[in-house]
Motif scaffolding. Structure first.
Motif, PDB file in Angstrom:
ATOM      1  N   HIS A  27       0.846  -1.188   0.000  1.00  0.00           N
ATOM      2  CA  HIS A  27       0.000   0.000   0.000  1.00  0.00           C
ATOM      3  C   HIS A  27       0.884   1.241   0.000  1.00  0.00           C
ATOM      4  CE1 HIS A  27      -2.714  -3.117   1.463  1.00  0.00           C
ATOM      5  NE2 HIS A  27      -3.726  -2.337   1.156  1.00  0.00           N
ATOM      6  N   PRO A  42      -0.847   7.872   1.721  1.00  0.00           N
ATOM      7  CA  PRO A  42      -1.382   9.094   1.148  1.00  0.00           C
ATOM      8  C   PRO A  42      -0.581  10.311   1.573  1.00  0.00           C
ATOM      9  CG  PRO A  42      -2.721   8.381   3.005  1.00  0.00           C
ATOM     10  CD  PRO A  42      -1.705   7.299   2.758  1.00  0.00           C
ATOM     11  N   VAL A  69      -7.067  13.264  -4.391  1.00  0.00           N
ATOM     12  CA  VAL A  69      -7.927  12.102  -4.194  1.00  0.00           C
ATOM     13  C   VAL A  69      -9.347  12.512  -4.544  1.00  0.00           C
ATOM     14  CG1 VAL A  69      -8.227  12.644  -1.746  1.00  0.00           C
ATOM     15  CG2 VAL A  69      -8.703  10.330  -2.555  1.00  0.00           C
ATOM     16  N   PRO A 101      -6.140   8.445  -6.529  1.00  0.00           N
ATOM     17  CA  PRO A 101      -6.891   7.513  -5.680  1.00  0.00           C
ATOM     18  C   PRO A 101      -8.375   7.872  -5.607  1.00  0.00           C
ATOM     19  CG  PRO A 101      -4.916   8.323  -4.572  1.00  0.00           C
ATOM     20  CD  PRO A 101      -5.117   9.184  -5.772  1.00  0.00           C
ATOM     21  N   ASP A 159      -3.620   3.324   0.110  1.00  0.00           N
ATOM     22  CA  ASP A 159      -3.980   3.085  -1.290  1.00  0.00           C
ATOM     23  C   ASP A 159      -3.697   1.645  -1.689  1.00  0.00           C
ATOM     24  OD1 ASP A 159      -2.791   6.349  -2.421  1.00  0.00           O
ATOM     25  OD2 ASP A 159      -4.645   5.754  -1.427  1.00  0.00           O
ATOM     26  N   THR A 181      -6.638   3.031  -8.604  1.00  0.00           N
ATOM     27  CA  THR A 181      -6.124   3.146  -7.235  1.00  0.00           C
ATOM     28  C   THR A 181      -7.298   3.444  -6.315  1.00  0.00           C
ATOM     29  OG1 THR A 181      -4.011   4.003  -8.022  1.00  0.00           O
ATOM     30  CG2 THR A 181      -4.532   4.342  -5.706  1.00  0.00           C
ATOM     31  N   ARG A 231      -8.572   4.158  -2.396  1.00  0.00           N
ATOM     32  CA  ARG A 231      -8.149   4.576  -1.060  1.00  0.00           C
ATOM     33  C   ARG A 231      -9.139   4.029  -0.040  1.00  0.00           C
ATOM     34  NH1 ARG A 231      -5.356  10.195   0.144  1.00  0.00           N
ATOM     35  NH2 ARG A 231      -3.873   9.049  -1.169  1.00  0.00           N
TER      36      ARG A 231
END
Length: 326
Positions: A3, A6, A69, A92, A127, A322, A324
C-alpha cells in the motif's frame, strides 16, 4: 499487495463526485470541512451529478481539477463511471457507498452510508490497486462502444431484470421487485445461444439461461455467485446458468446456497474438491472473454442496462484503478 501512503499538507486537495439524491450533502460538507481543518488541506472542490448527466461530466471535472484524491458519494453506477474516467490516472478513489445495492463496497467490506468513515479514509487511508473490467459492446447496428465496470457484467435473465424492472419498484422493494421477470423466465426457460472464446483458446458454443462475468463474487443478501472472484487478481471469473427445464432451477438455488460453505471453510473446500461439479452452474475464469450471440440480447454492467448487443469482448485492466481505503 503493498500500500502507498497518502500525502498530507496545505498543497493537497480533495475532489468530490456526489449524487445529491443519495447523500446527506449537509452532513458531508461539514465533515469534509472539519477534515480539511484537521489535516491542513486546501478547500475541497465539489461536483454534483444531476438528471441530465449520469456523472461523467462530474467525474471528468474532478479529474481535471488536479485533486490528490476523489471521493465518490453515490451508488455503483456513479462509481462505475468515475472508475471509467479515472482508470490509469493514479488518482486515488475513496468511496462513500450510498446507493441501493452498493455491491462493490459490500465485496470490499467498505462501510455503507458512513459519512465520517468515508471522509476519514479519503484523508488518512491507504492506497491499493484494484482491477477494472472493460467491455467492448457491439450493438444491433454494429456500433462498438467501450465501457468499464467493477462488479459484474450479465447477459440473459440477469440483464433482462436490470432492463425491465421499474426503478421505483427496485428502490421500494429491493430484490422482491425482480420476482415477476424471474418467474416468467423460469417458466419459459428461455435460453440464449452463445459462441465464446476464453483468452486464446478455440471458440466453443453453449446454450445458457444467463451468463455473468465478474470482477467480484458476492451479491446482496450474502449470495456468493462467483466464489473465486477477487477484485485485484488480474483475472475475471464467469458462470453460466444452465438449468434443464424449470425444475432445474432448484439445482441453481442449491448450488448457490452451498457456495459460501464450500469456499469459506476448510472442510467445505475439501468437499468441493471431491464432489461432482454442478451441471446447472458452469464456472470458468480467464483474462478475456469473447462472446457472440445468435440474436441480440440485453446486457447489464454493474446493474445498469446497456441495451441489446450482438457481441461483447470483456477484458481486465489489472491494477487499473487506485482505491483509497481505511
Amino acid at each position: 499487495m503493498p500500500h502507498d501512503e497518502p500525502t498530507h499538507g496545505p498543497d493537497h486537495r480533495l475532489a468530490l463526485v456526489v449524487n445529491p439524491v443519495k447523500v446527506d450533502v449537509g452532513l458531508l460538507r461539514s465533515t469534509v470541512s472539519a477534515a480539511e481543518s484537521e489535516h491542513g488541506w486546501a478547500s475541497s472542490v465539489w461536483f454534483e451529478t444531476d438528471a441530465t448527466d449520469d456523472g461523467r461530466g462530474a467525474a471528468r471535472a474532478a479529474r481535471a481539477s488536479g485533486a490528490d484524491v476523489v471521493l465518490v458519494a453515490g451508488g455503483d453506477g456513479t462509481l462505475r463511471i468515475v472508475a471509467e474516467e479515472l482508470r490509469g490516472s493514479d488518482v486515488p478513489v475513496a468511496l462513500l457507498p450510498a446507493g441501493t445495492g452498493n455491491l462493490y463496497a459490500r465485496n470490499l467490506r467498505i462501510p455503507l452510508n458512513d459519512v465520517r468513515a468515508a471522509v476519514r479514509a479519503a484523508f488518512t487511508g491507504t492506497d491499493r490497486r484494484v482491477d477494472v473490467a472493460l467491455a467492448e459492446l457491439t450493438d444491433v447496428e454494429g456500433t462498438v462502444a467501450r465501457h468499464a465496470f467493477l462488479v459484474m457484467a450479465g447477459i440473459g435473465l440477469d440483464a433482462d431484470m436490470a432492463a425491465n424492472t421499474s426503478p421505483r419498484l427496485k428502490k421500494r422493494f429491493g430484490w422482491v421487485a425482480y420476482s415477476d421477470p424471474i418467474i416468467r423466465s423460469v417458466i419459459g426457460n428461455r435460453q440464449i445461444a452463445v459462441r465464446y472464446r476464453l483468452d486464446d483458446a478455440p471458440a466453443r458454443t453453449m446454450r445458457a439461461h444467463t451468463v455473468i462475468v465478474g470482477n467480484c463474487g458476492s451479491l446482496t443478501a450474502g449470495v456468493l455467485l462467483l466464489p473465486d472472484a477477487r477484485p485485484d487478481d488480474g483475472v475475471l471469473d464467469a458462470v453460466a446458468f444452465q438449468p434443464k427445464r424449470a425444475i432445474g432451477w432448484s439445482g441453481v438455488g442449491y448450488g448457490l446456497s452451498l457456495n459460501r460453505f464450500f469456499h469459506r471453510t476448510r472442510f467445505g473446500r475439501l468437499l468441493a474438491w471431491v464432489l461432482p461439479t454442478s451441471k446447472t452452474l458452469r464456472y470458468t475464469s480467464a483474462r478475456s472473454f469473447d462472446l457472440e450471440l445468435d440474436a441480440p440480447e440485453q446486457l447489464q454492467l454493474d446493474g445498469d442496462p446497456f441495451g441489446r448487443v450482438t457481441a461483447a469482448r470483456i477484458t481486465v485492466d489489472h491494477d487499473g484503478l487506485t482505491l483509497r481505503v481505511a
